[in-house]
Design a protein around this motif. Structure first.
Motif, PDB file in Angstrom:
ATOM      1  N   HIS A  58       0.839  -1.185   0.000  1.00 56.51           N
ATOM      2  CA  HIS A  58       0.000   0.000   0.000  1.00 56.51           C
ATOM      3  C   HIS A  58       0.879   1.241   0.000  1.00 56.51           C
ATOM      4  O   HIS A  58       1.793   1.362   0.814  1.00 56.51           O
ATOM      5  CB  HIS A  58      -0.908   0.021   1.236  1.00 56.51           C
ATOM      6  CG  HIS A  58      -1.762   1.252   1.314  1.00 56.51           C
ATOM      7  ND1 HIS A  58      -1.937   1.966   2.484  1.00 56.51           N
ATOM      8  CD2 HIS A  58      -2.475   1.910   0.363  1.00 56.51           C
ATOM      9  CE1 HIS A  58      -2.727   2.996   2.246  1.00 56.51           C
ATOM     10  NE2 HIS A  58      -3.059   2.988   0.985  1.00 56.51           N
ATOM     11  N   ASP A  60       1.022   4.663   1.102  1.00 57.47           N
ATOM     12  CA  ASP A  60       0.318   5.454   2.108  1.00 57.47           C
ATOM     13  C   ASP A  60       0.816   6.896   2.069  1.00 57.47           C
ATOM     14  O   ASP A  60       1.944   7.184   2.447  1.00 57.47           O
ATOM     15  CB  ASP A  60       0.527   4.854   3.497  1.00 57.47           C
ATOM     16  CG  ASP A  60      -0.386   5.466   4.540  1.00 57.47           C
ATOM     17  OD1 ASP A  60      -1.056   6.472   4.231  1.00 57.47           O
ATOM     18  OD2 ASP A  60      -0.432   4.935   5.664  1.00 57.47           O
ATOM     19  N   ILE A  69      -7.960   3.176   6.195  1.00 57.03           N
ATOM     20  CA  ILE A  69      -6.870   2.566   6.961  1.00 57.03           C
ATOM     21  C   ILE A  69      -7.417   1.511   7.934  1.00 57.03           C
ATOM     22  O   ILE A  69      -6.813   0.444   8.111  1.00 57.03           O
ATOM     23  CB  ILE A  69      -6.079   3.642   7.708  1.00 57.03           C
ATOM     24  CG1 ILE A  69      -5.509   4.674   6.711  1.00 57.03           C
ATOM     25  CG2 ILE A  69      -4.955   3.015   8.523  1.00 57.03           C
ATOM     26  CD1 ILE A  69      -4.627   4.076   5.633  1.00 57.03           C
ATOM     27  N   ARG A  72      -8.159  -1.484   5.856  1.00 54.98           N
ATOM     28  CA  ARG A  72      -6.906  -2.164   5.497  1.00 54.98           C
ATOM     29  C   ARG A  72      -6.461  -3.109   6.610  1.00 54.98           C
ATOM     30  O   ARG A  72      -6.092  -4.261   6.343  1.00 54.98           O
ATOM     31  CB  ARG A  72      -5.817  -1.128   5.227  1.00 54.98           C
ATOM     32  CG  ARG A  72      -4.490  -1.715   4.773  1.00 54.98           C
ATOM     33  CD  ARG A  72      -3.416  -0.642   4.706  1.00 54.98           C
ATOM     34  NE  ARG A  72      -2.971  -0.232   6.030  1.00 54.98           N
ATOM     35  CZ  ARG A  72      -2.096   0.739   6.266  1.00 54.98           C
ATOM     36  NH1 ARG A  72      -1.587   1.437   5.253  1.00 54.98           N
ATOM     37  NH2 ARG A  72      -1.730   1.041   7.494  1.00 54.98           N
ATOM     38  N   LEU A  83       1.610  -7.542   4.387  1.00 60.23           N
ATOM     39  CA  LEU A  83       1.448  -6.151   3.977  1.00 60.23           C
ATOM     40  C   LEU A  83       2.751  -5.379   4.068  1.00 60.23           C
ATOM     41  O   LEU A  83       3.453  -5.417   5.080  1.00 60.23           O
ATOM     42  CB  LEU A  83       0.398  -5.467   4.845  1.00 60.23           C
ATOM     43  CG  LEU A  83       0.185  -3.964   4.585  1.00 60.23           C
ATOM     44  CD1 LEU A  83      -0.477  -3.732   3.233  1.00 60.23           C
ATOM     45  CD2 LEU A  83      -0.631  -3.330   5.707  1.00 60.23           C
ATOM     46  N   VAL A  85       4.044  -1.314   3.505  1.00 55.80           N
ATOM     47  CA  VAL A  85       3.563   0.058   3.372  1.00 55.80           C
ATOM     48  C   VAL A  85       4.733   0.940   2.936  1.00 55.80           C
ATOM     49  O   VAL A  85       5.788   0.925   3.571  1.00 55.80           O
ATOM     50  CB  VAL A  85       2.962   0.580   4.689  1.00 55.80           C
ATOM     51  CG1 VAL A  85       2.533   2.043   4.547  1.00 55.80           C
ATOM     52  CG2 VAL A  85       1.773  -0.285   5.108  1.00 55.80           C
ATOM     53  N   SER A  86       4.530   1.690   1.864  1.00 54.76           N
ATOM     54  CA  SER A  86       5.573   2.586   1.371  1.00 54.76           C
ATOM     55  C   SER A  86       5.081   4.028   1.455  1.00 54.76           C
ATOM     56  O   SER A  86       4.018   4.358   0.932  1.00 54.76           O
ATOM     57  CB  SER A  86       5.945   2.253  -0.077  1.00 54.76           C
ATOM     58  OG  SER A  86       6.984   3.096  -0.539  1.00 54.76           O
ATOM     59  N   THR A  87       5.852   4.881   2.142  1.00 55.88           N
ATOM     60  CA  THR A  87       5.523   6.291   2.305  1.00 55.88           C
ATOM     61  C   THR A  87       6.774   7.119   1.998  1.00 55.88           C
ATOM     62  O   THR A  87       7.887   6.717   2.354  1.00 55.88           O
ATOM     63  CB  THR A  87       5.053   6.581   3.749  1.00 55.88           C
ATOM     64  OG1 THR A  87       3.866   5.838   4.016  1.00 55.88           O
ATOM     65  CG2 THR A  87       4.766   8.065   3.954  1.00 55.88           C
TER      66      THR A  87
END
Length: 298
Positions: A58, A60, A69, A72, A83, A85-87
């Motif tokens: 995801h 984010d 969220i 999710r 999962l 998560v890339s921000t």
């Protein structure tokens, strides 16, 4: 519609299995929306009784709706997902928001850059996405297996022909692939399939009383207290829902009384308006989405 949905399901499952078999390190992109939910369900069917054999990622931006969220987290637990998560934390630290940098630059920094960085960090050679060809014109140029050049750049004229479901999965140095199992689905197909399979979706797709302001002719829901109000703006409770989900300051709602999937299907059967009419990041003309995709966008 049963035959149509069965055929679409069979094709998507074939694409998922072919992707898992033909590439070294796949990942599924998960936006938390309706298309991603269908894609997750199809992946579970494709590899049943085992787990989905690749992680889901995801992107984010930190500006997603809170209900997205929460949903999710529920799906990760219920589907036993791996999962990621890339921000873009550098952009977050620099104070990048939809209000400080504008929709297009914000999208580039918080979505495109974060996606490319996440794919590169883990060395994925193919990313599975939920894009459909009916969404808008540039997506209609995609193949089911869409080649990306070094830097994840998309060059429409260098796409490979797809003949009789024969997949050319060879990648040169620096090249990667995007895989789109829902290419031949429409928005209406997606909702009919959700109804048939009784799939969970984010409650934002259904009408409810929500605090809104009218900005640039669009209804924007104030999902938290970070969104600055413009002079003269006062939040008003309206009964609204969403056709497409994204970052809440850039995603317009629509007034509606639809509270279930049957109502959504009936609405879609009676309209020809694109679902992306409420996505403000697509608003810079017909080439704007294509320009973002050339840079590596979804």
């Amino acid at each position: 519609m049963t035959d149509v949905l069965d055929a679409l399901e069979a094709e998507a499952i074939w694409v998922l299995r072919e992707t898992a078999a033909a590439f070294r390190k796949p990942v599924m992109l998960y936006s938390i929306g309706k298309d991603s939910g269908v894609l997750l369900h199809l992946a579970r069917k494709a590899f049943h009784p085992g787990r989905i054999p690749f992680p889901v990622m995801h992107i984010d931006t930190t500006w997603k709706f809170r209900e997205m969220i929460e949903f999710r987290g529920r799906m990760v637990e219920e589907y036993d997902l791996d999962l990621l998560v890339s921000t873009n934390h550098d952009a977050v630290a620099e104070g990048v928001t939809p209000f400080t940098h504008g929709a297009q630059e914000y999208t580039r920094l918080m979505k495109t850059v974060a996606l490319r960085a996440g794919l590169d960090l883990h060395g994925f050679d193919v990313a599975i996405g939920g894009s459909r060809r009916d969404e808008e014109r540039s997506r209609a140029k995609e193949r089911i297996f869409s080649l990306r050049m070094p830097g994840h750049r998309w060059e429409p004229r260098r796409q490979r022909p797809e003949l009789w479901h024969t997949v050319n999965a060879e990648l040169a140095e620096g090249q990667t692939m995007r895989s789109f199992p829902l290419s031949n689905w429409t928005e209406l197909d997606v909702w009919r399939y959700i109804r048939r399979e009784n799939l969970p979706v984010v409650p934002l797709y259904f009408a409810d009383e929500r605090p809104t302001v009218v900005r640039d002719g669009q209804l924007i829901v104030l999902d938290d207290d970070r969104m600055p109000l413009e002079p003269g703006e006062t939040p008003v409770m309206r009964r609204v829902r969403f056709r497409s989900l994204g970052c809440y300051p850039l995603t317009a709602a629509m007034e509606s009384d639809v509270v279930d999937v049957d109502g959504i299907v009936a609405d879609l059967e009676a309209t020809n308006m694109s679902e992306r009419a409420g996505r403000m990041i697509d608003g810079d003309g017909g080439a704007s989405m294509e320009a973002k995709k050339v840079e590596g966008y979804f």
